[in-house]
Design an enzyme around this catalytic site. Sequence first.
Site, PDB file in Angstrom:
ATOM      1  CE  LYS A 117      -4.451  -1.575   1.503  1.00 19.00           C
ATOM      2  NZ  LYS A 117      -5.624  -1.399   2.331  1.00 19.00           N
ATOM      3  CE  LYS A 200      -6.651  -7.676  -0.776  1.00 23.09           C
ATOM      4  NZ  LYS A 200      -7.266  -7.634   0.494  1.00 23.09           N
ATOM      5  CE  LYS A 203     -13.916  -3.278   1.769  1.00 22.03           C
ATOM      6  NZ  LYS A 203     -12.612  -3.339   2.411  1.00 22.03           N
TER       7      LYS A 203
HETATM    8  N1  AQP Z   1      -9.970 -10.777  -2.705  1.00 17.40           N
HETATM    9  C1  AQP Z   1     -10.247 -11.349  -1.548  1.00 17.40           C
HETATM   10  N2  AQP Z   1     -10.357 -12.686  -1.464  1.00 17.40           N
HETATM   11  C2  AQP Z   1     -10.652 -13.297  -0.282  1.00 17.40           C
HETATM   12  N3  AQP Z   1     -10.860 -12.604   0.877  1.00 17.40           N
HETATM   13  C3  AQP Z   1     -10.763 -11.268   0.828  1.00 17.40           C
HETATM   14  N4  AQP Z   1     -10.911 -10.322   1.772  1.00 17.40           N
HETATM   15  C4  AQP Z   1     -10.722  -9.098   1.220  1.00 17.40           C
HETATM   16  N5  AQP Z   1     -10.449  -9.225  -0.095  1.00 17.40           N
HETATM   17  C5  AQP Z   1     -10.460 -10.567  -0.370  1.00 17.40           C
HETATM   18  C6  AQP Z   1     -11.227 -10.601   3.161  1.00 17.40           C
HETATM   19  O1  AQP Z   1     -12.233  -9.689   3.585  1.00 17.40           O
HETATM   20  C7  AQP Z   1     -11.978  -9.362   4.947  1.00 17.40           C
HETATM   21  C8  AQP Z   1     -11.991  -7.891   5.164  1.00 17.40           C
HETATM   22  O2  AQP Z   1     -11.091  -7.217   4.406  1.00 17.40           O
HETATM   23  P1  AQP Z   1     -10.908  -5.651   4.612  1.00 17.40           P
HETATM   24  O3  AQP Z   1     -11.876  -4.927   3.813  1.00 17.40           O
HETATM   25  O4  AQP Z   1     -10.895  -5.298   6.042  1.00 17.40           O
HETATM   26  O5  AQP Z   1      -9.465  -5.436   4.138  1.00 17.40           O
HETATM   27  P2  AQP Z   1      -8.752  -5.903   2.868  1.00 17.40           P
HETATM   28  O6  AQP Z   1      -8.339  -7.341   3.007  1.00 17.40           O
HETATM   29  O7  AQP Z   1      -7.641  -4.921   2.645  1.00 17.40           O
HETATM   30  O8  AQP Z   1      -9.869  -5.807   1.745  1.00 17.40           O
HETATM   31  P3  AQP Z   1      -9.864  -4.916   0.487  1.00 17.40           P
HETATM   32  O9  AQP Z   1     -11.153  -5.148  -0.229  1.00 17.40           O
HETATM   33  O10 AQP Z   1      -8.607  -5.152  -0.311  1.00 17.40           O
HETATM   34  O11 AQP Z   1      -9.898  -3.472   1.105  1.00 17.40           O
HETATM   35  P4  AQP Z   1      -9.014  -2.237   0.725  1.00 17.40           P
HETATM   36  O12 AQP Z   1      -9.027  -2.159  -0.759  1.00 17.40           O
HETATM   37  O13 AQP Z   1      -9.699  -1.068   1.363  1.00 17.40           O
HETATM   38  O14 AQP Z   1      -7.662  -2.498   1.284  1.00 17.40           O
HETATM   39  C9  AQP Z   1     -10.686  -9.994   5.358  1.00 17.40           C
HETATM   40  O15 AQP Z   1     -10.976 -11.187   6.058  1.00 17.40           O
HETATM   41  C10 AQP Z   1     -10.028 -10.294   4.048  1.00 17.40           C
HETATM   42  O16 AQP Z   1      -9.174 -11.411   4.152  1.00 17.40           O
END
Ligand code: AQP
Length: 338
Positions: A117, A200, A203
């Site tokens: 990040k 991956k 969001k």
């Molecule tokens: N692509 C993914 N595949 C499987 N699991 C996922 N999770 C997120 N993306 C995937 C799981 O969702 C939970 C919460 O995630 P989060 O929103 O707190 O943080 P993150 O993992 O950083 O998710 P994002 O969507 O990528 O958010 P941003 O873009 O804001 O950083 C976790 O259990 C995660 O494993």
Amino acid sequence: MTKDDDMNRIFSGIQPSGHLTLGNYLGAIKNWGALQNTHECLFCIVDLHAMTVPQDPQALRQATREVAASFIAAGINPQKSALFVQSHVSGHSELAWILGCFTPLGWLNRMTQFKDKAGKNREHACLGLYAYPVLMAADVLLYKATHVPVGEDQKQHLELARDIAGAFNRHFGVDYFPLPEPLIQGPAPRVMSLRDGTKKMSKSDPSDFSRIHLLDDADSIVLKIRKAKTDPEPLPAEIKDLEHRPEARNLVTIYGALAHKSPQDVLKEFAGASFSIFKPALTEIIVSVLGPIRTETLKLLQDPLMIDACLKEGKERACGLSEKNLSEVHKLVGFLAA
Ligand code: AQP
């Protein structure tokens, strides 16, 4: 002050950093409903974590209610589980400070999410982004949670939470914090971007076409799957033949996760099929699973007062536990009773 009275407690959270994705659903939320029947569960909307990258205040408020509504629509029962907002329970930040004092910088320097990040802009990245895993450890340990259902991407952070819990216990010669276990049990623990099968689904990816949102309507899903990156080959009969085809493998995994089939069984059904056959079938199953969740989320969002009331009740349950545990931590570290 032992861990024995706190067996089998689940904590998990999701950032309201945008609209929830199919990755959040398959990697995390989908499994939470069943866990409510076997464990005491706390499900948290982690808005303090979302702040580690810039957020528009109005969008953050809206996303927080939207995530709460999606949790309920996807099967979280706020009567069974504590459903609450992280910033409503001040113990998260307070314990993060205390645990930060037991976390060597060397451990934080190894965290790949920070490297990803912060990118090349490391010197300008904020302290919050760097300290994110300490706050995550505090989220879990504040409730002495024993199990944390997460997608594969969060495994490294959870290992750090275990290390921090161990460091605290050793320092005070106690067996106070349980070492939380990851529960990586989703049908698709790592859903990949629709534009790049090696990244991956996220969001915050700049491309909306990289992900399916839980609130996407059927037309958007049709379009996003039609545009999803693939290759010219038909689907093979054996899963090993997808090893070097990350985009194809991702779509097969998503299909299997939604259809309750292994990727190998999906290939049994579609071996030899081109993507012009497979993509419409995939679209159909995504729409059939997400459609009802979308409808229910939109219905719940029409009553923000009801959502706020659920979150308030969840906060009270979370505070009951966190205040008890924090006062024990205060005693252990030597703070004078207030
Ligand atoms: N692509 C993914 N595949 C499987 N699991 C996922 N999770 C997120 N993306 C995937 C799981 O969702 C939970 C919460 O995630 P989060 O929103 O707190 O943080 P993150 O993992 O950083 O998710 P994002 O969507 O990528 O958010 P941003 O873009 O804001 O950083 C976790 O259990 C995660 O494993």
